[in-house]
Write an enzyme that holds these catalytic residues in place. Sequence first.
Site, PDB file in Angstrom:
ATOM      1  CG  ASP A  76     -11.587 -58.197  67.693  1.00 50.33           C
ATOM      2  OD1 ASP A  76     -10.442 -58.436  68.038  1.00 50.33           O
ATOM      3  OD2 ASP A  76     -12.355 -59.010  68.260  1.00 50.33           O
ATOM      4  CE  LYS A  98     -10.494 -62.113  68.880  1.00 56.15           C
ATOM      5  NZ  LYS A  98     -12.013 -61.618  68.478  1.00 56.15           N
TER       6      LYS A  98
HETATM    7  P1  NAD Z   1     -19.686 -54.996  74.063  1.00 63.78           P
HETATM    8  O1  NAD Z   1     -19.290 -54.559  75.814  1.00 63.78           O
HETATM    9  O2  NAD Z   1     -19.049 -54.276  73.186  1.00 63.78           O
HETATM   10  O3  NAD Z   1     -21.387 -54.942  74.256  1.00 63.78           O
HETATM   11  C1  NAD Z   1     -22.093 -55.033  73.048  1.00 63.78           C
HETATM   12  C2  NAD Z   1     -23.540 -54.557  73.339  1.00 63.78           C
HETATM   13  O4  NAD Z   1     -23.379 -53.235  73.794  1.00 63.78           O
HETATM   14  C3  NAD Z   1     -24.251 -54.386  72.052  1.00 63.78           C
HETATM   15  O5  NAD Z   1     -24.887 -55.612  71.712  1.00 63.78           O
HETATM   16  C4  NAD Z   1     -25.156 -53.249  72.252  1.00 63.78           C
HETATM   17  O6  NAD Z   1     -26.310 -53.980  72.505  1.00 63.78           O
HETATM   18  C5  NAD Z   1     -24.234 -52.342  73.326  1.00 63.78           C
HETATM   19  N1  NAD Z   1     -24.211 -51.120  72.863  1.00 63.78           N
HETATM   20  C6  NAD Z   1     -23.022 -50.821  72.065  1.00 63.78           C
HETATM   21  N2  NAD Z   1     -22.872 -49.459  71.730  1.00 63.78           N
HETATM   22  C7  NAD Z   1     -23.770 -48.909  72.759  1.00 63.78           C
HETATM   23  C8  NAD Z   1     -24.158 -47.640  72.992  1.00 63.78           C
HETATM   24  N3  NAD Z   1     -23.592 -46.477  72.286  1.00 63.78           N
HETATM   25  N4  NAD Z   1     -25.133 -47.273  73.858  1.00 63.78           N
HETATM   26  C9  NAD Z   1     -25.721 -48.441  74.554  1.00 63.78           C
HETATM   27  N5  NAD Z   1     -25.584 -49.648  74.191  1.00 63.78           N
HETATM   28  C10 NAD Z   1     -24.553 -49.885  73.165  1.00 63.78           C
HETATM   29  O7  NAD Z   1     -19.627 -56.488  74.069  1.00 63.78           O
HETATM   30  P2  NAD Z   1     -18.968 -57.314  73.028  1.00 63.78           P
HETATM   31  O8  NAD Z   1     -19.505 -57.270  71.842  1.00 63.78           O
HETATM   32  O9  NAD Z   1     -18.988 -58.923  73.594  1.00 63.78           O
HETATM   33  O10 NAD Z   1     -17.580 -56.885  72.969  1.00 63.78           O
HETATM   34  C11 NAD Z   1     -16.938 -56.251  71.950  1.00 63.78           C
HETATM   35  C12 NAD Z   1     -16.070 -57.062  71.221  1.00 63.78           C
HETATM   36  O11 NAD Z   1     -15.068 -58.022  71.775  1.00 63.78           O
HETATM   37  C13 NAD Z   1     -16.938 -58.443  70.324  1.00 63.78           C
HETATM   38  O12 NAD Z   1     -17.507 -57.768  69.161  1.00 63.78           O
HETATM   39  C14 NAD Z   1     -15.395 -59.221  69.890  1.00 63.78           C
HETATM   40  O13 NAD Z   1     -14.962 -58.435  68.695  1.00 63.78           O
HETATM   41  C15 NAD Z   1     -14.710 -58.983  70.920  1.00 63.78           C
HETATM   42  N6  NAD Z   1     -14.926 -60.313  71.923  1.00 63.78           N
HETATM   43  C16 NAD Z   1     -13.783 -61.120  72.049  1.00 63.78           C
HETATM   44  C17 NAD Z   1     -13.998 -61.995  72.834  1.00 63.78           C
HETATM   45  C18 NAD Z   1     -12.970 -62.999  73.146  1.00 63.78           C
HETATM   46  O14 NAD Z   1     -13.094 -63.900  73.648  1.00 63.78           O
HETATM   47  N7  NAD Z   1     -11.778 -62.718  72.801  1.00 63.78           N
HETATM   48  C19 NAD Z   1     -15.217 -62.361  73.659  1.00 63.78           C
HETATM   49  C20 NAD Z   1     -16.208 -61.441  73.390  1.00 63.78           C
HETATM   50  C21 NAD Z   1     -16.075 -60.305  72.604  1.00 63.78           C
END
Ligand code: NAD
Length: 278
Positions: free
Chosen positions: A45, A75
């Site tokens: 994504d 997107k």
């Molecule tokens: P997330 O909830 O996936 O959190 C990511 C953070 O969680 C990482 O930086 C890391 O520090 C931590 N993490 C990941 N795996 C872990 C583990 N196993 N143990 C401990 N900590 C861990 O947040 P995100 O990245 O914002 O959301 C996921 C995806 O959603 C994004 O990468 C993106 O592709 C999408 N997204 C979309 C929008 C939108 O407006 N459409 C906004 C934000 C994110």
Amino acid sequence: MTIPLITLNDGHTIPQLGCGVFKVDPADTERTVSDALEVGYRHIDTAAIYGNEAGVGAAIAKSGIARDELFITTKLWNDRHDGDEPNKAIAESLEKLGLEQVDLYLVHWPTPAKDNYVHAFAKLVELREQGLTRSIGVSNHLVPHLERIVAETGVTPAVNQIELHPAYQQREVTTWAADHGIRIEAWGPLGQGKYDLFGTPAVADAATAHGKTPAQIVIGWHLQKGNIVFPKSVRIERLRENLDVFDFTLTDTELSAIDALDPQDGSGRVGTHPEELN
Ligand code: NAD
């Protein structure tokens, strides 16, 4: 390990678990996505605004994985809703990704004050007809936005990608989406690490009971709720950990305890409210 496939309202399938690359440095994206593909992810994504589509494309090209085994989402950014801008934007994204078609193209935010999200989605319908994207959907859309899109275009988005994690479960929009055959993609599935989700007893106790990490329990909760998720990590050990979630099932009691983490007054939100981004 087999990642479940979810069938969308247009008949196409999407791997329920993928890898998100929001805030992955463009210079680090090829390596991160290569690692993700190496450990077994097939769903990536990204978004034009992340600035890292070229890194995703480079990793895809190097992987040698057949195109039809991959599911790639990108997107349309907010400043490109008007006129024929969506046609230009998807062409630029495809060029960077090195693809002829994405699997899913989303209107990233409704930017409601500009009142052009219905037009933007209508353009996505055209892009789908042209074969530039296989499925189309929206992101960060609330019920009034979805109602207008369906009423005015006659097309129901395949997905709505929204902020969703235990402290912010968005019951109004998820219920409306379920009633209308729209699948929910949960962004920020781990709460972006912005609150102590992993230390809360509902999550920590289930982790102990199943011999899994708290992150795996939260991902398992999403999967059992039917959400599509793509937690983000740039660390290969966490990419592996986040994929190793298919050997346990949370009990109804455990699911309910995590459901109860939402204060239901909106205070659990960690990102931007869709009405406020214009
Ligand atoms: P997330 O909830 O996936 O959190 C990511 C953070 O969680 C990482 O930086 C890391 O520090 C931590 N993490 C990941 N795996 C872990 C583990 N196993 N143990 C401990 N900590 C861990 O947040 P995100 O990245 O914002 O959301 C996921 C995806 O959603 C994004 O990468 C993106 O592709 C999408 N997204 C979309 C929008 C939108 O407006 N459409 C906004 C934000 C994110």
